[in-house]
Design an enzyme around this catalytic site. Structure first.
Site, PDB file in Angstrom:
ATOM      1  N   GLY B  73      -1.112   3.189  -2.512  1.00 10.56           N
ATOM      2  CA  GLY B  73      -0.667   2.657  -1.364  1.00 10.56           C
ATOM      3  C   GLY B  73       0.615   3.247  -0.717  1.00 10.56           C
ATOM      4  N   GLU B  96      -4.195   5.305   0.565  1.00 15.55           N
ATOM      5  CA  GLU B  96      -3.869   4.353   1.558  1.00 15.55           C
ATOM      6  C   GLU B  96      -5.235   3.950   2.290  1.00 15.55           C
ATOM      7  OE1 GLU B  96      -0.638   2.923   2.614  1.00 15.55           O
ATOM      8  OE2 GLU B  96      -2.373   1.799   3.668  1.00 15.55           O
ATOM      9  N   LEU B  97      -5.135   2.350   2.624  1.00 11.94           N
ATOM     10  CA  LEU B  97      -6.087   2.073   3.020  1.00 11.94           C
ATOM     11  C   LEU B  97      -6.320   1.775   4.354  1.00 11.94           C
ATOM     12  CD1 LEU B  97      -8.935   0.385   2.506  1.00 11.94           C
ATOM     13  CD2 LEU B  97      -7.224  -1.573   1.810  1.00 11.94           C
ATOM     14  N   SER B 130      -8.124   1.787  -3.329  1.00 11.92           N
ATOM     15  CA  SER B 130      -7.886   2.359  -4.715  1.00 11.92           C
ATOM     16  C   SER B 130      -8.162   1.156  -5.624  1.00 11.92           C
ATOM     17  CB  SER B 130      -6.474   2.484  -4.893  1.00 11.92           C
ATOM     18  OG  SER B 130      -5.584   1.675  -4.680  1.00 11.92           O
ATOM     19  N   ASP B 152       1.812  -5.060  -0.987  1.00 10.90           N
ATOM     20  CA  ASP B 152       1.641  -6.122  -0.209  1.00 10.90           C
ATOM     21  C   ASP B 152       1.836  -7.354  -1.482  1.00 10.90           C
ATOM     22  OD1 ASP B 152       0.637  -7.780   1.637  1.00 10.90           O
ATOM     23  OD2 ASP B 152      -0.803  -6.614   2.207  1.00 10.90           O
ATOM     24  N   THR B 227      11.242   5.974  -0.476  1.00 10.26           N
ATOM     25  CA  THR B 227      10.050   5.535   0.592  1.00 10.26           C
ATOM     26  C   THR B 227      10.829   4.932   1.765  1.00 10.26           C
ATOM     27  OG1 THR B 227       9.999   3.606  -0.437  1.00 10.26           O
ATOM     28  CG2 THR B 227       8.434   5.222  -1.217  1.00 10.26           C
ATOM     29  N   GLU B 228       9.975   5.101   2.920  1.00  7.95           N
ATOM     30  CA  GLU B 228      10.332   4.129   4.220  1.00  7.95           C
ATOM     31  C   GLU B 228      10.685   2.862   3.837  1.00  7.95           C
ATOM     32  OE1 GLU B 228       7.933   6.333   3.570  1.00  7.95           O
ATOM     33  OE2 GLU B 228       8.411   7.964   5.090  1.00  7.95           O
TER      34      GLU B 228
END
Lengths: 428, 251
Positions: B73, B96-97, B130, B152, B227-228
């Site tokens: 992710g 990443e989905l 994943s 999430d 990370t963002e």
């Protein structure tokens, strides 16, 4: 748009309700079990009559299609389970239901540990559950037994569940082309966390698993059948693919250029015969079975022979055999066939002659152990119209495809669906 | 997409893709059937596509080098980019989905490679689920580090099985991680932080890193800063909850 989707879903649901007939044979061929729809029929070959099942809970034993039946390796235990989310364990001595366990989801596969102490079942959400029968003597009824989670495939229908012959591993196969080999722990109620390997190579759903092991050879190998019309041989300790046999092509069903429809020849069942170097394979649309031989020293699989069934439309939906006998039991049938009056019917046939000197051949009905009485009991009705078998085979095939193959939308439809998504409404 | 359109999505000053052109949904359903291609097995993963610098032609198999870090992710790829220069010889992949986000990371890596010759050749990204396909990408014990940063939270109990850290999925992560491999998790949702810690704590094949080990690990500092999502939390002065565990041999 809305309307078409609902119609499609409606159709799918109706097809899924169709369940193939299943067969299982007692390890020493004391009895044979056939499941059609919610009907469980057991014939006691030793006594020469149908076994009468006893359940203290009363009522029908199963309320919806049975999806899995299995005898324990020692033959003392029999398990049945299916769409009614109920797992029933029976003593094969008295045919009493010794234990009933409720599942949260529909059950798709069952397996009994080789020592008969643990019953495992898999559900449609990919979870494998375990029930322990430790300390169970055989005469009492176990109440309030609960299943605990053993392992899980992430949100995938588990199609087959098997214990390795040495009892070390539990193998589970799913519709996402995956076979997982997990070490069966000493205390299974705490879960099975250690994965030995994944057997990856199939390009469609996996429908069945079986083990081959020669008497002189301590090691055993896994064989798997799939919707990609292949049977593959695996080394489960490493997950290595040892051989891949395109049984659909070899049996002359498929053109090698793939001109026939894609999912027409899915392998539906595999059964190891005798000492395990011979495999009987059932394939969709094939009237008969494919016999495959397994060379364990060279680690190869090859098609030995196609045994076709003349004079009768017979596409087996399930195969069964006992290690002690030299007979292969086959059943074809379906539950709730739409458009026909017969609620659930089945046809049982037997192949004998797997010895080297002989040619495998279908046995006449009256030569089957148990004879006509057995057939009357297991088939449910005496004679069934030929046409129904074809319709049944077709219905089973559609149901299997709908259940196990991912829906593919054509490109333009997919584009349309994307365009109507709220988050894609671009402002220019 | 024509060339002029493509160029529009890149920033004029830095040459990097601009995030506003890759707006995506915040969530994706991990339970739905996927229709993107998935490698049949780890040996089918085409390394030349991901790491052309290390694997010049697709036919050539350089078996000595394998992916060792996986960012599950990966979102917009901030962690991958920080790790790339920290471990320049380690191959890493982001999974990443969401397809738009994956596209963005792909463009970002390509732009970084172009702007910094010889660098960022060891990172790549793939669009996949994943939770379903980890065993299709990695062999047993192949990975050294796995990252689960700001996943999430899926608050509803009904949706807990969609969480990327769960007791059953940890079995699969333990399979692809080598003994001694480390799993890094961080979140700004306290409830999820407790959940992830509890899952790892109760799993027989993971043990927590000690305070000392955490301090000595340069990667731990990156969890909240690189990370963002982490930067966003820091901007808003939020708390983060991390759990870092090592893969052990089961007793």
């Amino acid at each position: 748009m809305e309307d078409t989707t609902t119609i499609e879903e409606g159709e799918t649901n109706k097809d899924i309700e169709v369940a193939p007939a299943l067969i299982a044979v007692h390890p020493t061929q004391k009895s044979v079990a056939v499941a059609v729809g919610s009907d469980l029929r057991i014939f006691d070959i030793e006594a020469g009559c149908a076994a009468s099942l006893v359940d203290d809970l009363g009522g029908p034993f199963h309320r919806d299609s049975i999806r899995a039946i299995q005898y324990g390796a020692e033959g003392k235990l029999f398990v049945s389970a299916g769409d009614d989310k109920i797992v029933k364990m029976w003593s094969t001595k008295s045919w009493r239901c010794i234990c009933t366990v409720c599942s949260e989801k529909r059950v798709t596969a069952v397996a009994i540990s080789n020592d008969g102490l643990y019953v495992c079942f898999a559900d449609k959400f990919g979870v494998v559950w375990v029930v322990d029968l430790v300390g169970f003597e055989g005469n009492q009824t176990l109440v309030n037994k609960k299943a605990t989670q053993l392992l899980s495939h992430y949100c995938s229908i588990i199609t087959s569940l098997e214990f390795s012959p040495d009892g070390q591993f539990i193998v589970s196969a799913d519709r996402d082309n995956k076979i997982r080999v997990t070490i069966f722990p000493k205390s299974p109620l705490d879960g099975a966390h250690e994965i030995q390997s994944f057997c990856l190579g199939h390009t469609e759903f996996i429908s069945c698993l079986a083990f081959v092991c020669a008497r002189e050879c301590l090691q055993s190998f896994l064989v798997s059948g799939s919707g990609d019309s292949t049977v593959r041989l695996w080394d489960i300790s490493s997950g290595d693919l040892l051989d891949n046999c395109e049984v659909g092509i070899k049996a002359g069903l498929l053109e090698s250029n793939g001109s026939t429809e894609q999912h027409d020849h899915a392998v539906t069942d595999i059964c190891t015969i005798q000492d395990g170097v011979l495999l009987a394979v059932a394939i969709q649309s094939l009237q008969g079975i494919v016999l495959m031989s397994c060379n364990l020293s060279a680690r190869t699989l090859s098609v030995a022979k196609v045994v076709s069934i003349a004079k009768e439309t017979f596409i087996p939906t399930s195969l069964g055999t006992s290690p002690s006998s030299r007979l292969l039991w086959m059943v074809t049938g379906v539950s709730n066939l739409p458009g026909f009056d017969y609620l659930s019917f089945a046809r049982v046939r037997v192949i004998s002659g797997f010895d080297v000197e002989q040619e495998p051949a279908i046995i006449e009905d009256n030569k089957i152990p148990g004879g006509d009485t057995l057939l009357e009991n297991l088939q449910g009705s005496a004679i069934i119209d030929e046409k129904i078998f074809l319709a049944a085979a077709e219905a089973v095939k559609t149901a299997m495809c709908n259940l196990l193959i991912k829906k593919q939308y054509p490109a333009e439809k997919r584009e349309f669906r994307k365009k109507t998504r709220n988050d894609r409404k671009v402002k220019f | 997409m024509s060339e002029t359109e493509l160029n529009l999505t890149l920033s004029k000053s830095t040459g990097l893709p601009r995030k506003r052109f890759y707006r995506a949904r915040a969530h994706s359903n991990p339970l739905s059937d996927s229709h993107f291609p998935v490698p049949t097995s780890p040996s089918h993963v085409d390394y030349s596509l991901h790491y052309p610098h290390y694997f010049p032609s697709s036919g050539q198999i350089n078996s000595s080098k394998k992916i060792q870090f996986a960012d599950i992710g990966c979102g917009f790829g901030g962690l991958l980019i920080s790790l790339s220069t920290l471990f320049p010889e380690t191959l890493m992949i982001g999974m990443e989905l969401r397809d738009k986000v994956t596209e963005y990371v792909k463009e970002r890596i390509l732009a970084l490679r172009l702007a910094n010759p010889g660098q960022y050749q060891n990172i790549s990204v793939v669009r996949t689920n994943s939770m379903k396909y980890i065993p299709n990408y990695f062999e047993k014990g192949q990975l050294l580090k796995m990252f689960f940063l700001f996943p999430d939270p899926h608050f509803k109990e009904k949706n807990h099985r969609r969480r990327v850290i769960s007791p059953h999925l940890l079995d699969e992560y333990a399979y692809v991680l080598g003994v001694g491999g480390i799993i890094y998790t961080i979140t700004d949702v306290e409830e999820l932080g407790e959940w992830m810690r509890a899952c790892l704590e109760n799993h027989p094949m993971f043990e927590a890193l000690t305070e000392k080990e955490l301090e000595a690990d340069p990667v731990v500092k990156l969890l909240s800063s690189a990370t963002e999502e982490g930067q966003k939390v820091a901007r808003n002065g939020g708390l983060t909850f991390q759990a870092v565990y090592r893969r052990t041999t089961p007793s």
